[in-house]
Design a protein around this motif. Structure first.
Motif, short mmCIF file in Angstrom:
data_model
loop_
_atom_site.label_atom_id
_atom_site.label_comp_id
_atom_site.label_asym_id
_atom_site.label_seq_id
_atom_site.Cartn_x
_atom_site.Cartn_y
_atom_site.Cartn_z
N LEU A 6 2.21 72.97 38.83
CA LEU A 6 1.87 74.32 39.25
C LEU A 6 0.60 74.33 40.08
CD1 LEU A 6 2.06 77.40 39.22
CD2 LEU A 6 0.86 77.38 37.03
N TYR A 134 6.56 76.74 35.05
CA TYR A 134 5.90 77.80 34.30
C TYR A 134 6.07 77.66 32.78
CZ TYR A 134 5.34 79.98 38.84
OH TYR A 134 4.99 80.22 40.14
N TYR A 149 0.46 84.90 36.54
CA TYR A 149 1.55 83.92 36.56
C TYR A 149 2.89 84.57 36.88
CZ TYR A 149 -1.61 80.49 34.48
OH TYR A 149 -2.66 79.63 34.25
N MET A 153 5.33 83.68 39.93
CA MET A 153 6.71 83.26 39.73
C MET A 153 7.66 84.12 40.56
SD MET A 153 8.93 82.94 36.20
CE MET A 153 9.17 84.72 36.06
#
Length: 315
Positions: A6, A134, A149, A153
């Motif tokens: 990530l 994730y 987050y 995403m």
């Protein structure tokens, strides 16, 4: 969970701008300079080495003798001559330079491919990518710096769908490369522009005004005066970025800023190398002409040519 995939993805591809460093940030991805060295052949050929080999490859130059450099350069020339006519044209040189500059992209894609193709079926689905990237962090509190987050995403999913050219809800290697490095693909340019505008457009009006433009690059943080480069950027915005002079950049103006198409660095460097090496001035290079000017192309230092020579599927 290992957050490295990530973090790497965010650092390389997403153009995230939640923090504002003191130094100027460069959002221009298309045809960026081939080296951070000064292009001054009277001083040294370091720029040309970076351009011809790629900066990461050029960093390993430190052990070869001139004879070894010439031998390995000759082997590379055979790879550059894609039509096998015994000559290297300006276009072949340009394509090689582009290939050398993108070598780090291939390495990044390979690393991430193995991390995300969880069932090893030669495809990466969105679910595979989402779970590997994730996973459980979606259920954790967002960092205090404001990073979201779930928002990230959602942006990733939008980009993934755009990269999925055949619409089969899974990415092959080429589509996965377009997803990770959209600035390298024409059909992904719109998403690069959109994500950039989303990052910089703090008031959400669909435009980038002067304060947002400067604020993305620089935070004064108590300084009494702006650096000279900030003043220059203000002038650039007013005189060149804001083409219709309405005080803000729209989508088209933002595209012209981050994805300039008026100068091809690889083409310019290819012409430079050809001009400097073309002894008989016939507009093309023989292996002998290139090897005779080995110091211009590679110098007398070590490089990982061996690895390049076995990568038959790269070029």
């Amino acid at each position: 969970m290992d957050l490295w995939p990530l973090l790497l993805f965010v650092a390389l591809c997403v153009l995230q701008s939640s923090s504002k460093p003191m130094e100027k940030k460069d959002r221009v991805h298309h045809d960026a300079p081939l080296s951070d060295k000064t292009h001054d052949d009277e001083d040294n050929f370091e720029y040309d080495h970076d351009a011809f080999l790629g900066q990461e490859e050029a960093k390993t130059f430190d052990q070869l003798t001139p004879e070894e450099s010439k031998e390995r350069l000759g082997m590379i020339v055979e790879k550059i001559d894609t039509d096998h006519d015994g000559f290297v044209s300006s276009d072949e040189m340009k394509q090689w330079i582009k290939h050398a500059q993108r070598r780090w992209i291939y390495g990044d894609v390979d690393r991430q491919w193995h991390a995300h193709d969880l069932n090893t079926d030669s495809y990466v689905t969105w679910e595979e990518y989402k779970n590997a990237t994730y996973g459980s962090i979606l259920y954790e509190a967002d960092p205090e710096d404001g990073f979201n987050y779930r928002q990230m995403m959602s942006r990733d999913e939008r980009r993934f769908k755009m990269a999925d050219v055949d619409g089969d809800a899974r990415a092959n290697k080429e589509e996965f490369t377009a997803f990770l490095h959209p600035e390298e693909f024409d059909h992904m340019k719109d998403i690069v522009v959109l994500e950039t505008m989303e990052d910089i457009d703090k008031n959400g009006d669909g435009f980038i005004d002067l304060n947002e433009y400067i604020g993305d690059m620089y935070s004064q943080d108590g300084e009494s005066s702006e650096p000279e480069w900030v003043k220059t950027e203000r002038e650039q915005f007013t005189e060149f970025r804001d083409k219709n002079k309405d005080g803000r950049m729209d989508k088209d103006e933002t595209r012209d800023w981050i994805l300039p198409s008026d100068y091809d660095h690889a083409e310019a460097e290819a012409k430079h190398l050809l001009y400097e090496s073309d002894t008989d001035k016939d507009g093309r290079l023989t292996k002998e002409e290139i090897v005779d000017k080995y110091d211009l192309f590679v110098g007398s230092q070590a490089t990982d040519f061996g690895e390049a020579l076995v990568r038959h599927d790269e070029f």
